[in-house]
Design a protein around this motif. Structure first.
Motif, PDB file in Angstrom:
ATOM      1  N   GLY A  35       0.808  -1.210   0.000  1.00 21.09           N
ATOM      2  CA  GLY A  35       0.000   0.000   0.000  1.00 21.09           C
ATOM      3  C   GLY A  35       0.843   1.263   0.000  1.00 21.09           C
ATOM      4  O   GLY A  35       2.020   1.255  -0.370  1.00 21.09           O
ATOM      5  N   PHE A  36       0.255   2.357   0.445  1.00 21.32           N
ATOM      6  CA  PHE A  36       0.887   3.682   0.472  1.00 21.32           C
ATOM      7  C   PHE A  36       1.389   3.973   1.881  1.00 21.32           C
ATOM      8  O   PHE A  36       0.665   3.735   2.860  1.00 21.32           O
ATOM      9  CB  PHE A  36      -0.134   4.746   0.078  1.00 21.32           C
ATOM     10  CG  PHE A  36       0.381   6.163   0.170  1.00 21.32           C
ATOM     11  CD1 PHE A  36       1.042   6.747  -0.893  1.00 21.32           C
ATOM     12  CD2 PHE A  36       0.208   6.906   1.334  1.00 21.32           C
ATOM     13  CE1 PHE A  36       1.518   8.049  -0.805  1.00 21.32           C
ATOM     14  CE2 PHE A  36       0.686   8.212   1.433  1.00 21.32           C
ATOM     15  CZ  PHE A  36       1.332   8.783   0.355  1.00 21.32           C
ATOM     16  N   PRO A  37       2.571   4.563   2.012  1.00 19.91           N
ATOM     17  CA  PRO A  37       3.623   4.811   1.034  1.00 19.91           C
ATOM     18  C   PRO A  37       4.735   3.793   1.265  1.00 19.91           C
ATOM     19  O   PRO A  37       5.626   4.019   2.068  1.00 19.91           O
ATOM     20  CB  PRO A  37       4.057   6.239   1.388  1.00 19.91           C
ATOM     21  CG  PRO A  37       3.831   6.333   2.892  1.00 19.91           C
ATOM     22  CD  PRO A  37       2.788   5.328   3.260  1.00 19.91           C
ATOM     23  N   ASP A  61       6.556  -4.203  -6.596  1.00 21.66           N
ATOM     24  CA  ASP A  61       6.425  -2.746  -6.511  1.00 21.66           C
ATOM     25  C   ASP A  61       5.254  -2.354  -7.402  1.00 21.66           C
ATOM     26  O   ASP A  61       5.294  -2.559  -8.617  1.00 21.66           O
ATOM     27  CB  ASP A  61       7.690  -2.046  -7.010  1.00 21.66           C
ATOM     28  CG  ASP A  61       8.818  -2.038  -5.995  1.00 21.66           C
ATOM     29  OD1 ASP A  61       8.548  -2.213  -4.792  1.00 21.66           O
ATOM     30  OD2 ASP A  61       9.980  -1.853  -6.413  1.00 21.66           O
ATOM     31  N   VAL A  62       4.200  -1.821  -6.816  1.00 21.58           N
ATOM     32  CA  VAL A  62       3.035  -1.403  -7.582  1.00 21.58           C
ATOM     33  C   VAL A  62       3.452  -0.315  -8.575  1.00 21.58           C
ATOM     34  O   VAL A  62       4.402   0.451  -8.334  1.00 21.58           O
ATOM     35  CB  VAL A  62       1.938  -0.904  -6.624  1.00 21.58           C
ATOM     36  CG1 VAL A  62       0.764  -0.270  -7.374  1.00 21.58           C
ATOM     37  CG2 VAL A  62       1.446  -2.056  -5.743  1.00 21.58           C
ATOM     38  N   ARG A  63       2.743  -0.241  -9.696  1.00 20.28           N
ATOM     39  CA  ARG A  63       2.963   0.821 -10.688  1.00 20.28           C
ATOM     40  C   ARG A  63       3.126   2.169  -9.982  1.00 20.28           C
ATOM     41  O   ARG A  63       2.315   2.549  -9.136  1.00 20.28           O
ATOM     42  CB  ARG A  63       1.756   0.862 -11.618  1.00 20.28           C
ATOM     43  CG  ARG A  63       1.802   1.931 -12.677  1.00 20.28           C
ATOM     44  CD  ARG A  63       0.509   2.010 -13.477  1.00 20.28           C
ATOM     45  NE  ARG A  63       0.182   0.796 -14.223  1.00 20.28           N
ATOM     46  CZ  ARG A  63      -0.437   0.786 -15.401  1.00 20.28           C
ATOM     47  NH1 ARG A  63      -0.785   1.926 -15.981  1.00 20.28           N
ATOM     48  NH2 ARG A  63      -0.730  -0.353 -16.003  1.00 20.28           N
ATOM     49  N   GLY A  64       4.192   2.897 -10.317  1.00 24.61           N
ATOM     50  CA  GLY A  64       4.461   4.197  -9.720  1.00 24.61           C
ATOM     51  C   GLY A  64       5.385   4.164  -8.520  1.00 24.61           C
ATOM     52  O   GLY A  64       5.807   5.215  -8.042  1.00 24.61           O
ATOM     53  N   TRP A 105      -3.820   0.242   0.326  1.00 26.64           N
ATOM     54  CA  TRP A 105      -4.269   0.329  -1.054  1.00 26.64           C
ATOM     55  C   TRP A 105      -4.118  -1.019  -1.748  1.00 26.64           C
ATOM     56  O   TRP A 105      -4.897  -1.366  -2.646  1.00 26.64           O
ATOM     57  CB  TRP A 105      -3.480   1.384  -1.822  1.00 26.64           C
ATOM     58  CG  TRP A 105      -4.195   2.681  -1.998  1.00 26.64           C
ATOM     59  CD1 TRP A 105      -3.778   3.920  -1.599  1.00 26.64           C
ATOM     60  CD2 TRP A 105      -5.460   2.905  -2.643  1.00 26.64           C
ATOM     61  NE1 TRP A 105      -4.700   4.890  -1.941  1.00 26.64           N
ATOM     62  CE2 TRP A 105      -5.745   4.289  -2.574  1.00 26.64           C
ATOM     63  CE3 TRP A 105      -6.388   2.059  -3.250  1.00 26.64           C
ATOM     64  CZ2 TRP A 105      -6.909   4.844  -3.107  1.00 26.64           C
ATOM     65  CZ3 TRP A 105      -7.555   2.613  -3.784  1.00 26.64           C
ATOM     66  CH2 TRP A 105      -7.800   3.990  -3.706  1.00 26.64           C
ATOM     67  N   GLY A 106      -3.105  -1.768  -1.354  1.00 28.78           N
ATOM     68  CA  GLY A 106      -2.931  -3.089  -1.933  1.00 28.78           C
ATOM     69  C   GLY A 106      -4.107  -4.005  -1.677  1.00 28.78           C
ATOM     70  O   GLY A 106      -4.421  -4.869  -2.503  1.00 28.78           O
ATOM     71  N   ALA A 107      -4.797  -3.828  -0.529  1.00 24.68           N
ATOM     72  CA  ALA A 107      -5.988  -4.627  -0.263  1.00 24.68           C
ATOM     73  C   ALA A 107      -7.098  -4.285  -1.244  1.00 24.68           C
ATOM     74  O   ALA A 107      -7.800  -5.164  -1.756  1.00 24.68           O
ATOM     75  CB  ALA A 107      -6.459  -4.403   1.175  1.00 24.68           C
ATOM     76  N   THR A 108      -7.259  -2.997  -1.532  1.00 24.03           N
ATOM     77  CA  THR A 108      -8.275  -2.588  -2.496  1.00 24.03           C
ATOM     78  C   THR A 108      -7.905  -3.054  -3.900  1.00 24.03           C
ATOM     79  O   THR A 108      -8.773  -3.487  -4.680  1.00 24.03           O
ATOM     80  CB  THR A 108      -8.446  -1.065  -2.459  1.00 24.03           C
ATOM     81  OG1 THR A 108      -8.747  -0.662  -1.115  1.00 24.03           O
ATOM     82  CG2 THR A 108      -9.580  -0.619  -3.360  1.00 24.03           C
ATOM     83  N   ILE A 109      -6.625  -2.988  -4.246  1.00 24.47           N
ATOM     84  CA  ILE A 109      -6.172  -3.490  -5.541  1.00 24.47           C
ATOM     85  C   ILE A 109      -6.391  -5.001  -5.626  1.00 24.47           C
ATOM     86  O   ILE A 109      -6.839  -5.528  -6.657  1.00 24.47           O
ATOM     87  CB  ILE A 109      -4.695  -3.132  -5.766  1.00 24.47           C
ATOM     88  CG1 ILE A 109      -4.515  -1.614  -5.851  1.00 24.47           C
ATOM     89  CG2 ILE A 109      -4.155  -3.804  -7.030  1.00 24.47           C
ATOM     90  CD1 ILE A 109      -3.065  -1.160  -5.778  1.00 24.47           C
ATOM     91  N   GLY A 234       4.065   9.219  -8.401  1.00 26.80           N
ATOM     92  CA  GLY A 234       3.500   7.932  -8.807  1.00 26.80           C
ATOM     93  C   GLY A 234       2.647   7.313  -7.733  1.00 26.80           C
ATOM     94  O   GLY A 234       1.564   6.773  -8.013  1.00 26.80           O
ATOM     95  N   ALA A 235       3.097   7.388  -6.492  1.00 22.18           N
ATOM     96  CA  ALA A 235       2.317   6.837  -5.378  1.00 22.18           C
ATOM     97  C   ALA A 235       1.039   7.634  -5.150  1.00 22.18           C
ATOM     98  O   ALA A 235      -0.041   7.068  -4.940  1.00 22.18           O
ATOM     99  CB  ALA A 235       3.170   6.826  -4.118  1.00 22.18           C
TER     100      ALA A 235
END
Length: 323
Positions: A35-37, A61-64, A105-109, A234-235
């Protein structure tokens, strides 16, 4: 630094360009989404444990972020594009299906990936942020009415370069404060660090001078080094696509995730307290839920704050899944 010593770093092609991966172990694929950050490094305590349990653990590593591609167009960070990045990772690794696990955010993704591409993601684990089906009011309208005279942090992040101007002159100090603000042992009682006073900055409410117990100075150096190299745009662009996501996912408004699922949250995390209605709705929204856990005395950075407990929950859940 406390990085696993026997991981493999690689990059694969995706709609974004390149996605950086860290891989350990062999067996059924488990894709870990941060997730962020943060970065792949947020899963450093899970990679060796999952590998030892017989899984092919892959943290991206997520996009960005980190060493993945960083498109210039804000709209390139919309949810459907991130879902396709995850599908591309699975395919590039020679697999047809995977279990996907995400935090923040990774959970939502991860949830969106399971919802949109159920033929690829056979099970989904959600850490810290509960699943709430797409739909409801437009997100920007909801956030604009939160906080009264104060500004909600998601709204604060919307304007390009605004948050960057706060963060980038002192990335390490900002990250230290942000991590501390939402950790169980360092979070302030008041004022709420999710909000910004009019004319102020988010960091005005961060605790100062103390790292949370889960975060060493070396760990902080890893995170800070990545963002000092790449910048924060990006994040932050993930937040700047929430209205686009709302429109893009209109066909899925109200839809449940039916695959086997897991939820683990921290009892002191605002993500679980504010979204308690979403957790109570799981019999309808996550009918395949295998287990749900709220960890007492735990904040937001759950797989780092409570690594042993989360590892036990994850490996137990994975072992319960159909082959």
């Amino acid at each position: 630094m406390s990085q696993p010593t026997d991981v493999t770093h690689r990059s694969v092609s995706s709609p974004a360009g390149r996605i950086h991966l860290v891989e350990q172990g062999a067996g059924p694929l488990v894709l870990l989404v941060h997730g962020f950050p943060e970065s792949w490094y947020s899963w450093r305590h899970q990679l060796p444990v999952l590998a030892a349990a017989g899984y092919r653990a892959v943290a991206m590593d997520v996009r960005g972020y980190g060493r993945s591609s960083k498109p210039a167009n804000v709209a390139a960070y919309r949810m459907l594009d991130l879902v396709e990045d995850n599908v591309a990772v699975v395919r590039a690794l020679g697999e047809e299906t995977a279990v996907i696990v995400g935090h923040d955010w990774g959970a939502t993704i991860a949830a969106s990936s399971a919802l949109v591409r159920p033929e690829v993601f056979r099970a989904v684990g959600l850490l810290s942020v509960p699943y709430a089906p797409p739909g409801g009011p437009r997100p920007s309208e909801v956030f604009a009415h939160m906080g009264g005279d104060e500004e909600f942090y998601v709204s604060y992040f919307q304007e390009p370069e605004r948050a960057e101007a706060e963060i980038e002159p002192d990335v390490r100090g900002w990250l230290a404060g942000f991590y501390a603000a939402f950790s169980a042992d360092t979070m302030p009682a008041a004022p709420d660090p999710h909000f910004v006073s009019r004319g102020g900055k988010l960091r005005d409410r961060f605790p100062a001078g103390r790292l949370p117990a889960w975060l060493s100075a070396d760990d902080l150096d890893v995170y800070a080094g990545e963002f000092e190299r790449t910048g924060m745009t990006g994040a932050l662009n993930r937040y700047r696509n929430m209205d686009r996501d709302w429109a893009d996912l209109a066909a899925f408004h109200g839809a449940p995730i039916t695959q086997p699922s897991l939820f683990v949250g921290g009892a002191l995390d605002a993500s679980t307290t504010w979204l308690s209605d979403a957790i109570r709705a799981y019999p309808t929204t996550l009918p395949g839920l295998v287990s749900s856990h709220l960890l007492d005395g735990c904040g937001h950075w759950i797989q780092q704050e409570r690594r042993a407990e989360v590892n036990e929950i994850l490996t137990g859940w994975l072992a319960s899944l159909p082959a």
